[in-house]
Design a protein around this motif. Structure first.
Motif, PDB file in Angstrom:
ATOM      1  N   ASP A   1      35.672  39.177  29.814  1.00  0.00           N
ATOM      2  CA  ASP A   1      36.153  40.127  28.815  1.00  0.00           C
ATOM      3  C   ASP A   1      35.247  41.361  28.732  1.00  0.00           C
ATOM      4  O   ASP A   1      35.623  42.381  28.148  1.00  0.00           O
ATOM      5  CB  ASP A   1      36.256  39.459  27.442  1.00  0.00           C
ATOM      6  CG  ASP A   1      34.928  38.941  26.927  1.00  0.00           C
ATOM      7  OD1 ASP A   1      34.017  38.709  27.751  1.00  0.00           O
ATOM      8  OD2 ASP A   1      34.789  38.771  25.706  1.00  0.00           O
TER       9      ASP A   1
ATOM     10  N   ASN B   1      47.776  47.216  40.115  1.00  0.00           N
ATOM     11  CA  ASN B   1      47.868  48.278  39.104  1.00  0.00           C
ATOM     12  C   ASN B   1      49.066  49.195  39.354  1.00  0.00           C
ATOM     13  O   ASN B   1      49.015  50.408  39.120  1.00  0.00           O
ATOM     14  CB  ASN B   1      46.582  49.100  39.089  1.00  0.00           C
ATOM     15  CG  ASN B   1      45.376  48.278  38.640  1.00  0.00           C
ATOM     16  OD1 ASN B   1      45.448  47.584  37.619  1.00  0.00           O
ATOM     17  ND2 ASN B   1      44.305  48.321  39.400  1.00  0.00           N
TER      18      ASN B   1
ATOM     19  N   GLN C   1      39.834  42.604  36.912  1.00  0.00           N
ATOM     20  CA  GLN C   1      40.405  41.301  36.572  1.00  0.00           C
ATOM     21  C   GLN C   1      41.078  40.619  37.765  1.00  0.00           C
ATOM     22  O   GLN C   1      40.952  39.412  37.967  1.00  0.00           O
ATOM     23  CB  GLN C   1      41.400  41.448  35.419  1.00  0.00           C
ATOM     24  CG  GLN C   1      40.786  41.976  34.133  1.00  0.00           C
ATOM     25  CD  GLN C   1      39.609  41.147  33.656  1.00  0.00           C
ATOM     26  OE1 GLN C   1      39.654  39.909  33.662  1.00  0.00           O
ATOM     27  NE2 GLN C   1      38.543  41.814  33.235  1.00  0.00           N
TER      28      GLN C   1
ATOM     29  N   SER D   1      36.057  45.488  33.340  1.00  0.00           N
ATOM     30  CA  SER D   1      37.161  46.441  33.250  1.00  0.00           C
ATOM     31  C   SER D   1      38.483  45.784  33.640  1.00  0.00           C
ATOM     32  O   SER D   1      38.509  44.722  34.268  1.00  0.00           O
ATOM     33  CB  SER D   1      36.895  47.627  34.168  1.00  0.00           C
ATOM     34  OG  SER D   1      36.935  47.214  35.532  1.00  0.00           O
ATOM     35  N   LYS D   2      39.566  46.438  33.289  1.00  0.00           N
ATOM     36  CA  LYS D   2      40.893  45.953  33.656  1.00  0.00           C
ATOM     37  C   LYS D   2      41.045  45.907  35.172  1.00  0.00           C
ATOM     38  O   LYS D   2      41.672  44.988  35.717  1.00  0.00           O
ATOM     39  CB  LYS D   2      41.963  46.861  33.047  1.00  0.00           C
ATOM     40  CG  LYS D   2      43.383  46.422  33.345  1.00  0.00           C
ATOM     41  CD  LYS D   2      44.393  47.358  32.703  1.00  0.00           C
ATOM     42  CE  LYS D   2      45.827  46.916  33.041  1.00  0.00           C
ATOM     43  NZ  LYS D   2      46.828  47.841  32.434  1.00  0.00           N
ATOM     44  N   GLN D   3      40.463  46.883  35.859  1.00  0.00           N
ATOM     45  CA  GLN D   3      40.578  46.953  37.315  1.00  0.00           C
ATOM     46  C   GLN D   3      39.894  45.772  38.010  1.00  0.00           C
ATOM     47  O   GLN D   3      40.236  45.423  39.135  1.00  0.00           O
ATOM     48  CB  GLN D   3      39.970  48.260  37.833  1.00  0.00           C
ATOM     49  CG  GLN D   3      40.750  49.516  37.486  1.00  0.00           C
ATOM     50  CD  GLN D   3      40.637  49.908  36.015  1.00  0.00           C
ATOM     51  OE1 GLN D   3      39.650  49.540  35.351  1.00  0.00           O
ATOM     52  NE2 GLN D   3      41.621  50.629  35.492  1.00  0.00           N
TER      53      GLN D   3
END
Length: 295
Positions: free
Chosen positions: A88, A133, A95, A91-93
């Protein structure tokens, strides 16, 4: 060794980092990479990767690298808990990359059900257009080299892993469905051999030999690889042996979640055939296979 050290000592710092493939700077993460790649001290590197994570220094890379080193040190269970505890902060990238590491860790630990669920989650992301993405390709690395991977190739790879996981559960019918799907998308010799194995386990020897013939005739990518040729010999011996034992399939088939994925993938394939969509559909109908599973 002494001469090498003398040469390295004379290098400009930027050249030194390039030589050892180290990131620039002197942060906790860079020190961890130095201990990992230059000092060849994995346990020391793990300690420093922890420090980098706690310091908030390149957490995406530090967590992933630490998990990989932990796996190499037979500390896969710890690596799983570390990813779950600290992802958590990433970053989203990052994951998707962490998920790939987690899948390998589950495989290493024999946690097959968790591996299956994560693979299904990745398939669902493809169905929903969330993979890469939203881009049609992504840059991947292997042995220090960069290359482009398409959603189509990634989907086939995920299905191949899912088929392997089902085989570990001796759910050969479900594995067959998955491998056939993967072969429709991006066929190769390795998945063909695995599909052949699934059919042998179901005592469907004629079909198994038919699948294997494509590899023998060199029709699939990787057919000429030594590993593939050896695998073909093993499968032929198994097929030709008089001691083949028919194993009654105890596969439970596709559950509601599997059905959701199958229907979603079918919809994507229909779109792929008719036009290019944002969701990058790459699947074909498997309704006949689903009917078999429902029986």
């Amino acid at each position: 060794m002494k001469e090498r050290n003398q040469i390295e000592a004379q290098l400009h710092p930027s050249h030194y980092h390039v030589l050892h493939k180290l990131p620039p700077g002197d942060s906790p993460y860079v020190r961890a990479k130095h201990v990992q790649l230059v000092d060849k001290d994995p346990e020391g590197a793990i300690v420093l990767f922890w420090k980098a994570i706690n310091a908030g220094d390149r957490v995406d890379s530090a967590l992933k690298d630490m998990a990989v080193v932990m796996k190499q040190q037979d500390r896969a269970e710890e690596a799983i808990e570390a990813i779950k505890s600290f992802r958590d902060r990433c970053s989203k990238q990052a994951q998707e990359s962490l998920d790939n590491v987690l899948i390998d860790l589950y495989k290493k630990c024999g946690r097959i059900e968790e591996q299956i669920q994560l693979l299904k989650q990745k398939l669902r992301m493809i169905y929903q257009g969330e993979a890469f993405n939203g881009k049609p390709t992504k840059t991947a690395r292997s042995h220090g080299k960069k290359f482009q991977v398409t959603v189509k190739q990634e989907t086939s790879r995920i299905l191949g892993n899912l088929g392997w996981a089902y085989m570990q559960q001796e759910n050969y019918l479900a594995a067959e469905v998955v491998y056939r799907k993967a072969q429709i998308i991006d066929p190769d010799a390795n998945k063909a051999c695995n599909l052949c194995q699934c059919l042998i386990k179901q005592a469907r020897y004629i079909e198994a030999r038919s699948v294997l013939e494509e590899v023998i005739q060199g029709k699939l990518t990787g057919s000429g690889d030594p590993k593939s040729r050896n695998r073909v010999k093993e499968l032929l011996q198994e097929l030709e042996s008089e001691q083949l034992i028919s194993i009654a399939s105890t596969a439970i088939g596709l559950n509601a979640e599997d059905t959701f994925l199958a229907e979603g993938l079918d919809q994507l394939m229909s779109q792929w055939i008719s036009y290019r969509s944002r969701r990058l559909p790459i699947f074909e109908e498997i309704s006949s296979f689903r009917d078999q599973l429902a029986c």
